[in-house]
Design a protein around this motif. Sequence first.
Motif, PDB file in Angstrom:
ATOM      1  N   VAL A  52       0.724  -1.216  -0.007  1.00 21.12           N
ATOM      2  CA  VAL A  52       0.035   0.022   0.162  1.00 21.12           C
ATOM      3  C   VAL A  52       0.869   1.073   0.037  1.00 21.12           C
ATOM      4  N   ASP A  53       2.150   1.184   0.719  1.00 23.62           N
ATOM      5  CA  ASP A  53       2.945   2.450   0.621  1.00 23.62           C
ATOM      6  C   ASP A  53       3.653   2.736  -0.637  1.00 23.62           C
ATOM      7  N   TYR A  55       6.707  -5.115 -12.426  1.00 22.70           N
ATOM      8  CA  TYR A  55       6.933  -6.428 -12.159  1.00 22.70           C
ATOM      9  C   TYR A  55       7.439  -7.004 -13.655  1.00 22.70           C
ATOM     10  N   LEU A  56       8.114  -8.042 -13.694  1.00 24.80           N
ATOM     11  CA  LEU A  56       8.442  -8.876 -14.877  1.00 24.80           C
ATOM     12  C   LEU A  56       7.599 -10.184 -14.651  1.00 24.80           C
ATOM     13  N   ASP A  74      11.686  -3.389  -8.858  1.00 24.04           N
ATOM     14  CA  ASP A  74      11.968  -2.209  -8.430  1.00 24.04           C
ATOM     15  C   ASP A  74      12.279  -2.101  -6.719  1.00 24.04           C
ATOM     16  N   LEU A  75      11.527  -2.992  -5.972  1.00 24.92           N
ATOM     17  CA  LEU A  75      11.639  -2.878  -4.583  1.00 24.92           C
ATOM     18  C   LEU A  75      12.209  -4.048  -3.978  1.00 24.92           C
ATOM     19  N   THR A 123       6.308 -10.395   0.353  1.00 27.56           N
ATOM     20  CA  THR A 123       4.998 -10.482   0.425  1.00 27.56           C
ATOM     21  C   THR A 123       4.141 -10.331  -0.922  1.00 27.56           C
ATOM     22  N   VAL A 124       2.906 -10.603  -1.015  1.00 22.23           N
ATOM     23  CA  VAL A 124       2.169 -10.580  -2.287  1.00 22.23           C
ATOM     24  C   VAL A 124       1.479  -9.183  -1.889  1.00 22.23           C
ATOM     25  N   PRO A 125       1.738  -8.166  -2.912  1.00 21.57           N
ATOM     26  CA  PRO A 125       1.146  -6.894  -2.787  1.00 21.57           C
ATOM     27  C   PRO A 125      -0.398  -7.021  -2.727  1.00 21.57           C
TER      28      PRO A 125
END
Lengths: 198, 537
Positions: free
Chosen positions: A10-11, A16-17, A51-52, A93-95
């Motif tokens: 959420v933040d 994604y690939l 990215d993260l 985690t799964v967003p």
Amino acid sequence: MFSSRLTPGVDDQTDYLRGGFFAQFDYRDNPLGPRSGGNYVAEFTYYDDRDLSLHDFKRLHLEAQQYFPFLNKRRVIALRTMAVLSYANPGQTVPFYIQPVLGGSESLRGFRAYRFYDNNLIMATAEYRWEAFTGLDMALFFDAGKVVPRRSQVNFHDLEGSAGVGFRFNVTNSVFLRIDVGLSHEGPKMWLKFENVF
Amino acid sequence: MLLALHLAVLGSAEKFYADDPLERIPAPLPVKKLETRKLNDVYDLFENTFAEPGDRQPKGKKARGAKLIPAQAVNTLGEVPDDPAWFTNRIGSRPMSIEELVRGPGTDKPPSMDGPWQIVGAKTSGVTPGFRIKDSTGELYLLKFDPLTNPEMSTASDVIGAKFFHALGYNAPQNYLVHFKLDQLAMGKVVTVFDAASGRDRAMTREDLILLREKVAQDEQGRFRAVASRFLSGKFLGEFRYYGTRADDFNDIVDHEQRRDLRGLFVFSAWLNHNDSRAINNMDLLVEENGVSFAKHYLIDFGAMFGSASVISNTARDGNAYFWELKPALAQIATLGIWSPRWMRDSYIKHPALGMIEYPSFEPEQWKPNYPNPAFQNRLPTDEFWAAKRVMAFSDEAITAIVKEAKVTDKYAEDLLTDYLIKRRDKIGEAYFAKVLPLDEFKVSEGRLNFEDLQIKYGLVDNRDYQVEWSSFDNSSEEHTPIAGAAGPRLPDSASSAASGSFIAAKIRAEDENKTVLVYLRKDGSDFKVVGIERTW
């Protein structure tokens, strides 16, 4: 109100690939308004957080649809079961925005859209469909399912449920308009969609 | 003065005129200009489903004691006279050879294979594509294909459907079965297609043509199978409806819902399961024949007959129920589908080349087109009898020969379709000959009135006794005077001394008092000629 623990991602959103493979066995007589046959899908997808590096995970989507016609296909028992299992990499985690959801016009139709979301999902739908006249099929439906954070919690206990009635308008057996009214312990919900449910 | 003239005409009215019975309608009056009146198929569907256009037979409370509307466009024998605009007597009126039946509307102008077919119009969207082509001789054709799911189904239906309806007496186009490879088609100069992605028309490309391979089945030699329907010459005027008349055509004087040839079309459509027999599949053309221009009425598009729904196979509903029927719909809604109509529970036969066909449970009286048809609904037992005679005139050999023209690859399917048509034909005869006293072929010879009982002829009943009552008939006052002592098929003794031009009538009945046939005979010189037939039921 929403924390990153309850709603991962959420933040910060990421890119994604995504890659994967699937297998499908589809022998429905008419995918736009099936009255016989079945459709079986197994899909495996890898989500690579570019990215993260916080949300790498794999997903297995299993779905089975089967249609049992009688009275010359003017009556149909339509069944669907689905399981979506997420395999997050260690520490990942799964967003929330890619988590499987329940509720809405496609599943648990007695609940609002996106009512339930988590890493894993299991659901089942049964519909009894009958032709009222050319251009209109009606349906009684029963939905059940739940979402759970861990795969070990995937079972048939404590399922949420809803039931309702549907009106499916079609041209040459292809549904172009669907009105479903679902009822759950949270009250009634009505859905108007320009496509079939399954 | 007008009233006086009118009364004078009424006063001189006679039941039979010197030229009765008319075998053909007088030549049409020349029509120079008729407007094109395109029918909207959705409007036609809703109008006929939710309204009752046309002048209908009395029903319900109004029916008590009310007079039924008899068929029109008939002669005094109850037959439809030859009329180039509408109907030409063929099978059932005269012998037709197998060759003539198979030839149908014509076989002399198939598309030439000597050169490529130039595409001059196209429909590439939808389930099946279609093209307008011009062959090397300049003839125009409409190319129609089968759906991928049912190779041979709709082309078979279209080809033999035209032959059946031509034999039955209607104007129908020449439909040719063609097999060709993709290189037979050449792009026309300016051909547009509807682009589903953009929602707009665009120029057709070679790629659109190549896509044909994805939408149409090919045989082992890489050939496509299609129907080439030869363009009919004349100005397109729109479609004729099954009620009313064309306001701008003074040759069209009989309301269509009262025409026997259109009322009887119900029986033909039931036999052939032409449930798509709606106005949108009719066509009016302004043609010139024998130096006279007039509106000619055609039946077209026979791709949705037998077990075919043209782009898909028939479903159980086709031929059994209208698109919309209030009572069954309410019953099924209210009972959650627990109640079901008969046709849902019947068994059907499926074959890719035939679609879905029905005959063990076929009941002619229960048959229905896709939506109500005013002419069909106005039909009376006499209309049905007229049509059933023609259906029964198709011999097994004739049906077999016509079905062969479908050129269905699977012999089993061909035999199945033949058997289907023979069995449904027999059910037509059984159903409609029983509704009247089915006497036909009246002739006077050697002092007897001879006739044929069609139920006996076709083995539907073994034997029957008839009672015949004779009367003299006054053609002006239309009064019958019983001839005492005259009974049986032999003409009354007094008939031989009757004056030329006088009339006698024979009322025939059998076991059912309500079913009678009244036959009028006119003395022409020393012979008696059958000039009128009236039936009760």
